[in-house]
Structures are given as C-alpha cells and as structure tokens.
Design an enzyme around this catalytic site. Structure first.
Site, PDB file in Angstrom:
ATOM      1  N   ARG A  51       0.858  -1.181   0.000  1.00  0.00           N
ATOM      2  CA  ARG A  51       0.000   0.000   0.000  1.00  0.00           C
ATOM      3  C   ARG A  51       0.894   1.231   0.000  1.00  0.00           C
ATOM      4  O   ARG A  51       1.915   1.267   0.701  1.00  0.00           O
ATOM      5  CB  ARG A  51      -0.899   0.026   1.240  1.00  0.00           C
ATOM      6  CG  ARG A  51      -2.119  -0.883   1.162  1.00  0.00           C
ATOM      7  CD  ARG A  51      -3.127  -0.416   0.100  1.00  0.00           C
ATOM      8  NE  ARG A  51      -4.327  -1.219   0.076  1.00  0.00           N
ATOM      9  CZ  ARG A  51      -4.526  -2.285  -0.722  1.00  0.00           C
ATOM     10  NH1 ARG A  51      -3.573  -2.667  -1.548  1.00  0.00           N
ATOM     11  NH2 ARG A  51      -5.665  -2.949  -0.685  1.00  0.00           N
ATOM     12  N   GLU A  96      -3.379   7.741  -4.197  1.00  0.00           N
ATOM     13  CA  GLU A  96      -3.782   7.317  -5.552  1.00  0.00           C
ATOM     14  C   GLU A  96      -5.049   8.012  -6.003  1.00  0.00           C
ATOM     15  O   GLU A  96      -5.946   8.201  -5.186  1.00  0.00           O
ATOM     16  CB  GLU A  96      -3.996   5.795  -5.565  1.00  0.00           C
ATOM     17  CG  GLU A  96      -2.691   5.034  -5.504  1.00  0.00           C
ATOM     18  CD  GLU A  96      -2.881   3.525  -5.408  1.00  0.00           C
ATOM     19  OE1 GLU A  96      -3.884   2.992  -5.915  1.00  0.00           O
ATOM     20  OE2 GLU A  96      -1.998   2.888  -4.808  1.00  0.00           O
ATOM     21  N   HIS A 142      -1.293   0.331  -9.768  1.00  0.00           N
ATOM     22  CA  HIS A 142      -1.906  -0.610  -8.806  1.00  0.00           C
ATOM     23  C   HIS A 142      -2.498  -1.829  -9.532  1.00  0.00           C
ATOM     24  O   HIS A 142      -3.705  -2.082  -9.459  1.00  0.00           O
ATOM     25  CB  HIS A 142      -2.987   0.119  -7.984  1.00  0.00           C
ATOM     26  CG  HIS A 142      -3.279  -0.560  -6.671  1.00  0.00           C
ATOM     27  ND1 HIS A 142      -3.646   0.119  -5.534  1.00  0.00           N
ATOM     28  CD2 HIS A 142      -3.288  -1.868  -6.316  1.00  0.00           C
ATOM     29  CE1 HIS A 142      -3.854  -0.736  -4.545  1.00  0.00           C
ATOM     30  NE2 HIS A 142      -3.635  -1.953  -4.995  1.00  0.00           N
TER      31      HIS A 142
HETATM   32  C1  GLV Z   1      -5.202  -4.976  -3.901  1.00  0.00           C
HETATM   33  O1  GLV Z   1      -4.437  -4.098  -3.658  1.00  0.00           O
HETATM   34  C2  GLV Z   1      -5.864  -5.753  -2.912  1.00  0.00           C
HETATM   35  O2  GLV Z   1      -5.756  -5.441  -1.713  1.00  0.00           O
HETATM   36  O3  GLV Z   1      -6.556  -6.704  -3.283  1.00  0.00           O
END
Ligand code: GLV
Length: 317
Positions: free
Chosen positions: A244, A273, A291
C-alpha cells in the site's frame, strides 16, 4: 434482498450472484470513473449488502447509513479502506479476497524488481524514442539480480511475511538469492519453513540489496519507510512496493531517489492514488504502475467470485 456493487466488477462475479438468484445494482458502470460518495450512501441505504472496491472509503458514515446493513464484501485482500473497528462495533461482518491474488501479486513484484534492476522502462523509452543507433558496452547497464558474473549472491529483504511475502520468497530461489524477512511473530513459522532468515527491521534494511514491502497498511505501518529508513538502506538498494502506498513516505522517497540515497524503486501503489508525489514521475530510476498487482483476468475473476460469494453469505446471514 439485494447487493449494492459500488463499481463494475468482472462478469464472473455478477454471474455468481445471478446463479444464486441475488438481485444487485451497480453504482458506476464506467471502469475508469469513481463513484460519487453520495451514490455510495444512497446505494447502501437501498440495499442489504455492500460490495465495495478498494477505491471506496467504507467509514462509519457508510456503515451507519443503513441500520439493516448485513455485511460489507470488499473485493480486495487489503482492508485499509474499511473502518474495521466501526464495523466490529456495529456488528457488521466484513469480507475480503485473500489467497486468490497471492501469485499474481508476487509475479508483479518480480516484474517490478527485474524492471527496476535492468532499467526495462528506460530501455523501452529509448527504443520507442528512436534513439537506438548503435549497440555499446555501457548502454543502459543495470545491476545483477542473481549472482551473475561477480558470483556475489544478492540479498532480498521481505517486509511482511504473509502469503504474498512467502510467494515472493519462493520465486527468489530461482535467482539464487539470500532471503531475509521481518514480520509479525506469527510469521516466524513460515520463515522457518521457507528457510528465510528472520531479521529485525533495521538490520534487514541495512543488509538487503532489494527491499520488498508486503505488509498491510495499519497505523503502525504508515510511513514505515521514511527518511531514516531510506538512509539506512544501501545506496545500491532497490525498493519495491506492491503493498500500500502510505507504507512509504513518498516525498522522502523522491528525495532519496533524486539524491542517490538508494538506487531505484519499483512502485505499484502510491500514497494518494491516483496522484503521485511531485517529482516522482520525472525520475529515471523509478518504475511506476497503476496498482495492477492482482490484474490478471484469471485472478480478477476469482476475486470477483469470492467477493460475490461473501456477499451471498452475508445475505443468508
Ligand atoms: C489490492 O491491492 C488488494 O488489496 O486486493
């Protein structure tokens, strides 16, 4: 009984709901658009279960918008977008999608690591920009990931040794790396099973040639990597973040990359983001992705199916 899905999810998940005879409404059909906050609140009020994505903040206001809310099914493994303490207090069960995205995310971690070490995006831009006129011995040299010509084994430091950390470590075997890790006391058995050396966080930073982040975002991991930690890392180190964004102080990272405190970074996630810290995108020694850790068709289908199954379970009590 019905489910409110904040934004469009893969068809496999919708099929699952249809097969179970569950009615649903999708808030935002355009995959490249956010759903307005008011539309989330409105959807929650009119349905029994919320199926959310990591792009929605499922906070106390959302959780209390409908006193009959039977559950929140988040189509992600990370749950930092959901106020879990409030959900627990209100007795609202929350689901996520663990396990199914482990391999895809570990693969992408390696894609970033290799791309950053071997300067793949820079080389691509070089070709696409029509600059390749002659091969040269010093053209776009990167660094070895495996022992390579020097015979020197590289050390991969994994921060957070859950499912994805383990999968990243398994892939490192193919590159003849020494793998060290730090994580919760619960992950010690997994480290032993994977023949990974457990280290304290600071020592891991000092010893690793590559540092890869795989911890969840919690109050204690926010800005886990900041100025001090970046200075502690080797100047030749490469940082990879597929966890993250807020685990890294992104502004401090920009400074460290600019000043040569570390060699490079590969990032799939960002602090705010879809925005990026000023200056990040201009740096040559950074590889940036939007991401996409779990973004394979197979994985996203499984995530959608699991999220739909969780929603169905909540409806059934
Ligand atoms: C993606 O970042 C997730 O947490 O599935």
């Amino acid at each position: 009984m019905s489910v409110f899905i904040t934004r469009k999810i893969p068809e496999a998940g919708l099929e699952r709901l249809r097969a179970a005879g569950v009615a649903f409404e999708i808030g935002e059909m355009d995959g490249e658009k956010a759903i307005a906050r008011d539309d989330v609140l409105d959807g929650v009020r009119r349905h029994d279960v919320l199926l959310s994505l990591l792009t929605e903040r499922v906070d106390r206001e959302v959780l209390t918008a409908n006193p009959q809310l039977r559950g929140v099914s988040n189509m992600a493994v990370g749950l930092d977008n959901v106020d879990l303490a409030a959900a627990e207090e209100l007795g609202i069960p929350v689901g996520n999608t663990p396990g199914v995205l482990t391999d895809a995310t570990a693969d992408l971690t390696w894609a970033l690591l290799l791309a950053a070490a071997r300067r793949v995006p820079e080389a691509h831009d070089y070709m696409a920009g029509g600059r390749y006129s002659i091969w040269g011995p010093e053209l776009l040299c990167g660094v070895d990931v495996g022992p390579g010509a020097s015979g020197c084994r590289k050390t991969l430091g994994i921060v957070g040794f859950g499912r994805i950390g383990v999968a990243v470590a398994q892939r490192a075997r193919g590159f003849d790396m020494d793998v060290v890790a730090c994580g919760s006391p619960r992950s010690r058995d997994a480290m032993t099973a994977a023949s990974v050396e457990p280290l304290e966080f600071d020592e891991l930073l000092e010893r690793s040639d590559f540092v890869s982040l795989h911890c969840p975002l919690t109050p204690s991991t926010r800005h886990l990597i900041g100025v001090e930690q970046l200075l502690r890392m080797k100047r030749s180190a490469i940082l990879i973040n597929t966890a993250r964004g807020p685990v890294v102080d992104e502004r401090a990272l920009v400074e460290a990359l600019r000043g040569g405190e570390i060699r490079a970074a590969g990032l799939d996630v960002f602090e705010d983001e879809p925005l990026m810290a000023p200056g990040l995108v201009e740096l040559p020694n950074v590889v940036i992705l939007p991401h996409i850790g779990s973004a394979t068709h197979e994985t996203r289908d499984r995530m959608a199916t699991m999220a739909a199954d969780n929603a169905i379970e909540f409806l059934r009590g």
